[in-house]
Design an enzyme around this catalytic site. Sequence first.
Site, PDB file in Angstrom:
ATOM      1  N   LEU A 106       0.028  -1.023   8.194  1.00 43.07           N
ATOM      2  CA  LEU A 106       0.429  -1.543   6.891  1.00 43.07           C
ATOM      3  C   LEU A 106      -0.807  -2.215   6.316  1.00 43.07           C
ATOM      4  CD1 LEU A 106       3.922  -3.208   7.567  1.00 43.07           C
ATOM      5  CD2 LEU A 106       3.472  -1.326   5.988  1.00 43.07           C
ATOM      6  N   ASP A 107      -1.082  -2.019   5.025  1.00 45.50           N
ATOM      7  CA  ASP A 107      -2.283  -2.617   4.469  1.00 45.50           C
ATOM      8  C   ASP A 107      -2.145  -4.131   4.358  1.00 45.50           C
ATOM      9  OD1 ASP A 107      -1.324  -3.413   1.776  1.00 45.50           O
ATOM     10  OD2 ASP A 107      -1.121  -1.268   1.440  1.00 45.50           O
ATOM     11  N   LYS A 108      -3.247  -4.792   4.086  1.00 42.19           N
ATOM     12  CA  LYS A 108      -3.331  -6.257   4.102  1.00 42.19           C
ATOM     13  C   LYS A 108      -2.303  -6.908   3.181  1.00 42.19           C
ATOM     14  CE  LYS A 108      -6.740  -9.950   3.228  1.00 42.19           C
ATOM     15  NZ  LYS A 108      -6.259 -10.412   1.917  1.00 42.19           N
ATOM     16  N   SER A 110       0.596  -5.683   2.238  1.00 42.82           N
ATOM     17  CA  SER A 110       1.970  -5.241   2.489  1.00 42.82           C
ATOM     18  C   SER A 110       2.561  -6.007   3.666  1.00 42.82           C
ATOM     19  CB  SER A 110       2.007  -3.738   2.770  1.00 42.82           C
ATOM     20  OG  SER A 110       1.549  -3.010   1.649  1.00 42.82           O
TER      21      SER A 110
END
Length: 245
Positions: A106-108, A110
Amino acid sequence: MEKVRIQKIIADSGLCSRRKAEELIEKGQVKVNGHPCKLGDKALPGKDIISVGGENITVDNRRKLYYIMLHKPRGYVTTTSDELGRRCVTELLENIPERVYPIGRLDKDSEGLLLFTNDGGFANDMMHPSRHISKTYRVTVRPDISEQQLVQLAAGVEIDGRKTAECNVVVLDKQPGRVVLQMTIFEGRNRQIRKMCEAVGLEVARLKRTAVGPVKLGMLKPGTYRELKPDELRALRNAVTKKQG
């Protein structure tokens, strides 16, 4: 004893996922009995000496396998270490005696459900592109959404030069200036949900993963984790098997 692909041996050691092991092999960081290896090479587990970055690995078939769900908060990067000094998701996993690594990412910015394991085979099955394990998100977008944009998202849009697969999109809530969507996708491309929304002119204000396959985040609080229940793990394995079949 039959020889095994080196990336599988590395994954079984708990060092990293099979995909990451393949990257390390391609970068020349893996040696077998002191000699550099290449993708496709095999070795005898427990007999041949395999080193990664100069450190020998060991495979212990008696070690406990962990399957963990974490509610990732915003502000953490999905990696085991970060050269920029950013907070890593593994910092939230305390009192786990084995080294575990994330399944997917999951990106930073999210949040939501992120799975971890030290079972290399399971991680590879979950992340393999051919499996198409579903991922469900609660997505808050601005300012509004039209019927045409909903149709575009569901049918697939072009991102990074390639069209996305069909996905399920449901409007959960609609207020002036913001709309909450539930989006379920069946691929795992980089920042896919954000890019899909941007492609149809929507700004993503918040992105939360609520389920991976049949396993749901539920009421798990941000920053906390727990081991998967036996029925949850069984359901994931069944989902992988069905996709494989």
